[in-house]
Write an enzyme that holds these catalytic residues in place. Structure first.
Site, PDB file in Angstrom:
ATOM      1  N   GLY A  24       0.877  -1.352   0.020  1.00 41.93           N
ATOM      2  CA  GLY A  24      -0.007   0.011   0.394  1.00 41.93           C
ATOM      3  C   GLY A  24       0.682   1.145   0.242  1.00 41.93           C
ATOM      4  N   GLY A  92      -6.792  -4.794   2.662  1.00 42.09           N
ATOM      5  CA  GLY A  92      -7.449  -5.407   1.563  1.00 42.09           C
ATOM      6  C   GLY A  92      -7.942  -3.724   0.433  1.00 42.09           C
ATOM      7  N   GLU A 100      -1.494 -10.705   3.006  1.00 40.82           N
ATOM      8  CA  GLU A 100      -1.068 -10.246   4.457  1.00 40.82           C
ATOM      9  C   GLU A 100      -1.739 -10.155   5.620  1.00 40.82           C
ATOM     10  OE1 GLU A 100      -1.223  -6.094   2.335  1.00 40.82           O
ATOM     11  OE2 GLU A 100      -3.594  -7.089   3.150  1.00 40.82           O
TER      12      GLU A 100
HETATM   13  C1  5RP Z   1      -3.583  -3.877   0.881  1.00 36.75           C
HETATM   14  C2  5RP Z   1      -3.924  -2.974   1.938  1.00 36.75           C
HETATM   15  C3  5RP Z   1      -3.872  -1.864   2.049  1.00 36.75           C
HETATM   16  O1  5RP Z   1      -2.594  -2.006   3.384  1.00 36.75           O
HETATM   17  C4  5RP Z   1      -4.467  -0.761   2.534  1.00 36.75           C
HETATM   18  O2  5RP Z   1      -5.147  -1.173   1.935  1.00 36.75           O
HETATM   19  C5  5RP Z   1      -3.775   0.993   3.311  1.00 36.75           C
HETATM   20  O3  5RP Z   1      -3.630   1.087   1.868  1.00 36.75           O
HETATM   21  P1  5RP Z   1      -3.391   2.985   1.580  1.00 36.75           P
HETATM   22  O4  5RP Z   1      -1.702   3.051   3.013  1.00 36.75           O
HETATM   23  O5  5RP Z   1      -2.529   2.699   0.353  1.00 36.75           O
HETATM   24  O6  5RP Z   1      -4.182   3.590   2.500  1.00 36.75           O
HETATM   25  O7  5RP Z   1      -4.214  -3.687   3.237  1.00 36.75           O
HETATM   26  O8  5RP Z   1      -4.287  -5.084   0.607  1.00 36.75           O
END
Ligand code: 5RP
Length: 224
Positions: A24, A92, A100
């Site tokens: 992410g 997710g 994860e």
């Molecule tokens: C990926 C995730 C990410 O950690 C979550 O979506 C947060 O993402 P970002 O830091 O871009 O807001 O769970 O599957």
């Protein structure tokens, strides 16, 4: 705020550790910082939670190993879409929830890095629960999920169905405010065709929140 939280988490990393590398835009700052430290002598091995993170870590010269060669990971740093005051999470948004969750489960410590917009009173308020499902029978799985009281949407990206790193689909399930995330997590996973869902219960040990006021750390013991 994301960068501040992510870089703070990297202070927990020491020589010799095996580190789970989340996915992410927030954790990306942590991985970049780790790359800088590796290039100035830090000795670690990383286990990526997605193909995207694997690519980034490889570009940054972070040595990578396979989860199958380790039963325990010292520390994982990852992001989240929502966090509550019990350190439960929805994850997710980036589609990597299954890897994860496997990596979080096998980690001695899981640190989550978020900006202040992700902290909610109840999970589900702003974000649906992503559920990874097999392509086979996905529409039947979708209907069964809806019987649990949600509306569902098959995830797409640029008008194409989104495919996970494990070659599955994602159904984003909007339950609204979730009062009992522990039992919902189990109920969702009991449906055949469901691979994993984005409710992370009792897996995070510490949440580092980047806020306008600076860094706030949430730890389970100080919240109960
Ligand atoms: C990926 C995730 C990410 O950690 C979550 O979506 C947060 O993402 P970002 O830091 O871009 O807001 O769970 O599957």
């Amino acid at each position: 705020m994301k960068k501040m939280a992510a870089e703070k988490a990297v202070e927990h990393v020491d020589n010799g550790m095996v580190i789970g590398l989340g996915t992410g835009s927030t954790v990306k700052y942590a991985i970049k910082k780790l790359g800088e430290r590796v290039n100035t002598g830090l000795k670690i091995e990383g286990i990526p939670t997605s193909l995207r993170t694997k690519k980034l870590a490889t570009e940054l010269n972070i040595p990578l190993v396979d989860l199958n060669d380790y039963t325990k990971i010292d520390l994982t740093i990852d992001g989240a879409d929502e966090v509550d005051s019990f350190l439960n999470l929805i994850k997710g948004g980036g589609g990597a929830l299954t890897r994860e969750k496997i990596i979080a489960y096998h980690s001695k410590k899981e640190i989550i890095v978020v900006d202040e917009t992700k902290v909610v009173k109840k999970l589900g308020i702003d974000f649906p629960v992503p559920v990874e499902v097999t392509k086979f029978g996905w529409n039947a799985t979708k209907k069964t999920l809806e019987e649990l009281g949600c509306t569902t949407e098959l995830r797409t990206i640029m008008d194409e169905v989104y495919i996970t790193d494990n070659s599955n689909y994602i159904l984003d399930c909007d339950f609204g405010k979730i009062n009992e995330p522990e039992s919902l997590e189990k109920e969702i996973n009991s449906i055949p065709g469901v691979i994993e869902n984005g409710l992370f219960i009792d897996l995070a040990d510490e949440i580092i929140v980047g806020s306008k006021q600076g860094i706030i750390t949430l730890e389970e013991r100080c919240l109960q």
